[in-house]
Enzyme design. Structure first.
Site, PDB file in Angstrom:
ATOM      1  N   ASP A 101       7.538  -6.461   4.969  1.00 55.32           N
ATOM      2  CA  ASP A 101       6.399  -5.854   4.286  1.00 55.32           C
ATOM      3  C   ASP A 101       5.106  -6.084   5.066  1.00 55.32           C
ATOM      4  O   ASP A 101       4.887  -7.172   5.606  1.00 55.32           O
ATOM      5  CB  ASP A 101       6.284  -6.468   2.886  1.00 55.32           C
ATOM      6  CG  ASP A 101       5.381  -5.668   1.970  1.00 55.32           C
ATOM      7  OD1 ASP A 101       5.056  -4.518   2.313  1.00 55.32           O
ATOM      8  OD2 ASP A 101       4.996  -6.197   0.918  1.00 55.32           O
ATOM      9  N   GLY A 102       4.257  -5.056   5.109  1.00 52.98           N
ATOM     10  CA  GLY A 102       2.931  -5.207   5.702  1.00 52.98           C
ATOM     11  C   GLY A 102       2.658  -4.345   6.916  1.00 52.98           C
ATOM     12  O   GLY A 102       1.605  -4.487   7.552  1.00 52.98           O
ATOM     13  N   GLU A 159      17.928 -18.183  -2.259  1.00 54.28           N
ATOM     14  CA  GLU A 159      16.644 -18.874  -2.173  1.00 54.28           C
ATOM     15  C   GLU A 159      15.607 -17.864  -1.688  1.00 54.28           C
ATOM     16  O   GLU A 159      15.879 -17.076  -0.770  1.00 54.28           O
ATOM     17  CB  GLU A 159      16.728 -20.053  -1.206  1.00 54.28           C
ATOM     18  CG  GLU A 159      17.715 -21.130  -1.614  1.00 54.28           C
ATOM     19  CD  GLU A 159      17.335 -21.821  -2.907  1.00 54.28           C
ATOM     20  OE1 GLU A 159      16.114 -21.953  -3.188  1.00 54.28           O
ATOM     21  OE2 GLU A 159      18.246 -22.224  -3.655  1.00 54.28           O
ATOM     22  N   ASN A 168      10.382   4.937  -1.268  1.00 53.76           N
ATOM     23  CA  ASN A 168       9.567   5.289  -0.099  1.00 53.76           C
ATOM     24  C   ASN A 168       9.591   6.785   0.205  1.00 53.76           C
ATOM     25  O   ASN A 168       8.721   7.290   0.933  1.00 53.76           O
ATOM     26  CB  ASN A 168      10.023   4.528   1.136  1.00 53.76           C
ATOM     27  CG  ASN A 168       9.703   3.049   1.093  1.00 53.76           C
ATOM     28  OD1 ASN A 168      10.343   2.239   1.745  1.00 53.76           O
ATOM     29  ND2 ASN A 168       8.698   2.675   0.293  1.00 53.76           N
ATOM     30  N   ARG A 221      10.307 -12.652   2.403  1.00 50.10           N
ATOM     31  CA  ARG A 221       9.411 -11.500   2.274  1.00 50.10           C
ATOM     32  C   ARG A 221       8.062 -11.835   2.895  1.00 50.10           C
ATOM     33  O   ARG A 221       7.469 -12.869   2.596  1.00 50.10           O
ATOM     34  CB  ARG A 221       9.206 -11.095   0.813  1.00 50.10           C
ATOM     35  CG  ARG A 221       8.257  -9.891   0.704  1.00 50.10           C
ATOM     36  CD  ARG A 221       8.201  -9.304  -0.678  1.00 50.10           C
ATOM     37  NE  ARG A 221       7.413  -8.063  -0.648  1.00 50.10           N
ATOM     38  CZ  ARG A 221       7.566  -7.046  -1.475  1.00 50.10           C
ATOM     39  NH1 ARG A 221       8.485  -7.112  -2.423  1.00 50.10           N
ATOM     40  NH2 ARG A 221       6.814  -5.964  -1.376  1.00 50.10           N
ATOM     41  N   ARG A 238       7.853 -10.668  -4.889  1.00 50.10           N
ATOM     42  CA  ARG A 238       8.860  -9.968  -5.687  1.00 50.10           C
ATOM     43  C   ARG A 238       9.933  -9.457  -4.730  1.00 50.10           C
ATOM     44  O   ARG A 238       9.709  -9.366  -3.529  1.00 50.10           O
ATOM     45  CB  ARG A 238       8.240  -8.818  -6.487  1.00 50.10           C
ATOM     46  CG  ARG A 238       7.457  -7.832  -5.629  1.00 50.10           C
ATOM     47  CD  ARG A 238       6.819  -6.742  -6.482  1.00 50.10           C
ATOM     48  NE  ARG A 238       6.034  -5.822  -5.656  1.00 50.10           N
ATOM     49  CZ  ARG A 238       4.753  -5.989  -5.369  1.00 50.10           C
ATOM     50  NH1 ARG A 238       4.104  -7.036  -5.835  1.00 50.10           N
ATOM     51  NH2 ARG A 238       4.114  -5.106  -4.632  1.00 50.10           N
ATOM     52  N   ILE A 239      11.097  -9.081  -5.281  1.00 57.35           N
ATOM     53  CA  ILE A 239      12.179  -8.630  -4.396  1.00 57.35           C
ATOM     54  C   ILE A 239      12.302  -7.112  -4.347  1.00 57.35           C
ATOM     55  O   ILE A 239      13.077  -6.576  -3.545  1.00 57.35           O
ATOM     56  CB  ILE A 239      13.533  -9.267  -4.755  1.00 57.35           C
ATOM     57  CG1 ILE A 239      13.950  -8.910  -6.179  1.00 57.35           C
ATOM     58  CG2 ILE A 239      13.477 -10.772  -4.576  1.00 57.35           C
ATOM     59  CD1 ILE A 239      15.368  -9.352  -6.505  1.00 57.35           C
ATOM     60  N   ARG A 277       1.995  -1.046   7.115  1.00 57.10           N
ATOM     61  CA  ARG A 277       0.868  -0.118   6.923  1.00 57.10           C
ATOM     62  C   ARG A 277      -0.470  -0.857   6.841  1.00 57.10           C
ATOM     63  O   ARG A 277      -1.483  -0.385   7.363  1.00 57.10           O
ATOM     64  CB  ARG A 277       1.089   0.728   5.665  1.00 57.10           C
ATOM     65  CG  ARG A 277       2.288   1.663   5.776  1.00 57.10           C
ATOM     66  CD  ARG A 277       2.286   2.730   4.710  1.00 57.10           C
ATOM     67  NE  ARG A 277       2.407   2.174   3.370  1.00 57.10           N
ATOM     68  CZ  ARG A 277       2.335   2.907   2.256  1.00 57.10           C
ATOM     69  NH1 ARG A 277       2.114   4.197   2.324  1.00 57.10           N
ATOM     70  NH2 ARG A 277       2.484   2.341   1.072  1.00 57.10           N
TER      71      ARG A 277
END
Length: 266
Positions: A43-44, A234, A91, A215, A221-222, A46
């Protein structure tokens, strides 16, 4: 000139300190207590592009290069299975321009990984998991090419979750099971956890359930990712955006995992 030299010196000094810390972390890792399966929510991309003043899709190219680097770290450490969350079903609601660039990127990267000499040297099986039929035909062909070229390997496994949703994966598994019941191949009373496991996208893996989910970007969050398989995973959340994910961040996640006591509900 003096300021330029001072800035350069500080950067070199910082890099040296990071390398020392990286080596320290490597020594702290217990090679006998590694996760067998790591899943990563990348994630990240953009937000990285926005921060750098680039178009949003350019962040995905940076993210793809980071993924290649991280896969090398996991392989060097001896982690057998890695699953990367690259494109969710949700997406598809993004702007068409961004989706078109992403599909082009996926096509390029599946061909690239299929012809990567290290993939064949280390016998890495590559597989896409998700509703692949929703992807453009040329992306499907690239996926098929990568899967065919690596289908007989079993030293390492790389799964690319694309057009993927965890709830939808369970729906697809239930549909397959229902078809078997309808045909008389399976009795309803015989359906158990193992039956569902055997019909999920991850059924080909020696370790379908991730020991550790990482993440990036600070979100906690997943996001509909491996929700069946992650019952006892975990979770590790990292503040950095995915393209800036460093080896020390990766090693910290492994160290944190090893410090936890896994009870599996006991």
């Amino acid at each position: 000139m003096k300021n330029i030299m001072l800035n350069l010196y500080n950067k070199i000094k910082k890099l040296g300190i990071l390398k020392i810390y990286e080596k320290k972390l490597e020594l702290e890792i217990d090679k006998n207590n590694l996760p067998k399966h790591i899943a990563i929510i990348m994630d990240g991309n953009r937000r990285t592009a926005k921060m750098l003043g680039k178009k949003s899709y350019e962040g995905h190219y940076l993210g793809a290069e980071k993924a290649k680097e991280v896969l090398r770290w996991t392989r060097d450490l001896g982690i057998k299975v890695v699953t990367l969350y690259s494109f969710s079903l949700e997406n598809f609601n993004r702007p068409k321009e961004e989706i078109d660039v992403l599909m082009k990127l996926f096509k390029e990267k599946f061909y690239e990984i299929a012809d990567d000499k290290d993939i064949h040297k280390y016998k890495v099986r590559v597989k896409a998991i998700g509703r692949i039929h929703l992807l453009p035909k040329d992306v499907q062909e690239a996926i098929k090419y990568a899967e065919e070229r690596t289908k007989n390997y079993n030293n390492f496994y790389v799964n690319i979750a694309i057009a993927y949703g965890g709830q939808q994966e369970i729906v697809d598994a239930v549909r397959k099971i229902a078809e078997k019941v309808k045909k008389g191949e399976l009795n309803p009373e015989d359906i158990d956890k193992e039956t569902i496991d055997d019909h999920l996208y991850t059924s080909h893996l020696p370790h379908p359930e991730p020991d550790l989910i990482i993440r990036t970007s600070g979100e906690e969050r997943i996001s509909n990712f491996l929700i069946w398989q992650s019952s006892y995973s975990e979770l590790y959340f990292c503040d950095v955006y995915w393209p800036f994910f460093r080896k020390i961040d990766f090693l910290r996640a492994i160290r944190d995992y090893q410090r936890r006591q896994r009870r599996f509900g006991k």
